[in-house]
Design an enzyme around this catalytic site. Structure first.
Site, PDB file in Angstrom:
ATOM      1  CG  HIS A   1       5.591  13.159   7.362  1.00  0.00           C
ATOM      2  ND1 HIS A   1       5.034  13.225   8.621  1.00  0.00           N
ATOM      3  CD2 HIS A   1       6.878  13.591   7.501  1.00  0.00           C
ATOM      4  CE1 HIS A   1       5.931  13.665   9.486  1.00  0.00           C
ATOM      5  NE2 HIS A   1       7.059  13.899   8.813  1.00  0.00           N
TER       6      HIS A   1
ATOM      7  CD  GLU B   1       0.272  10.304   6.601  1.00  0.00           C
ATOM      8  OE1 GLU B   1      -0.110   9.606   7.545  1.00  0.00           O
ATOM      9  OE2 GLU B   1       1.462  10.668   6.471  1.00  0.00           O
TER      10      GLU B   1
ATOM     11  CB  CYS C   1       2.451  13.504  12.312  1.00  0.00           C
ATOM     12  SG  CYS C   1       2.807  14.504  10.845  1.00  0.00           S
TER      13      CYS C   1
ATOM     14  CB  CYS D   1       0.187  14.141   7.896  1.00  0.00           C
ATOM     15  SG  CYS D   1       1.870  13.823   7.339  1.00  0.00           S
TER      16      CYS D   1
END
Length: 168
Positions: A65, A67, A95, A98
């Site tokens: 992801h 991040e 999410c 993250c």
């Protein structure tokens, strides 16, 4: 799009608009290159430390992801597993994975643009994970079993006795 109530927002700081716009630009570039619509920037003292774009499908890595990609790059650049004094700018509310990584990295602030409801509206429904985390293990959709706890505790005993450990 749904706006967040002002009461939960931290006061804006100089540079916030610039860096959130950069995170959004990274998200749009990610889409153009075949990645997911997410971008993130790690900033300290007004300077960009690292950037990340969603690379889940491009790298076949469910943890890639934006991040997490940005956090990994920032930590490597700073030679630290924590990001004290940093602000993380994300094109979207992180999410659960993250968000957990952000808590472990301990940046000073998190600033995001879109909400998880915005992400759900285009097929990224993190709400399932948020709901699952609140359930007892036996009630979760992912079948989960505990095995060999006593043997596993040995690593914790080793950690507790270690004189060379670095707490985090």
């Amino acid at each position: 799009m749904r706006e967040l109530p002002c009461a939960i927002l931290a006061p804006m700081q100089p540079g916030d608009e610039h860096w959130i716009e950069r995170a959004i630009e990274l998200a749009r570039h990610s889409v153009a290159s075949g990645g997911g619509p997410f971008g993130a920037v790690v900033v300290r003292a007004g300077a960009c430390i690292a950037e990340g774009q969603n690379r889940v499908t491009l790298w076949n890595d469910p943890t890639a992801h934006a991040e997490v990609v940005a956090l990994r790059a920032a930590c490597e650049k700073l030679s630290s597993f924590q990001l004290e004094g940093c602000t993380v700018y994300s094109s979207c509310e992180p999410c659960p994975m993250c968000l957990g990584a952000l808590y472990w990295a301990r940046p000073a602030r998190l600033v995001f643009a879109c909400t998880r409801a915005d992400a759900a509206a285009v097929g990224f429904d993190d709400d399932l994970i948020y709901r699952e985390l609140e359930l007892p293990i036996a009630a979760r959709k992912l079948p989960t079993e505990q095995l060999s706890r006593e043997a596993g505790l040995a690593a914790f005993v080793d950690w507790a006795r270690s004189s060379g450990k670095r707490g985090y």
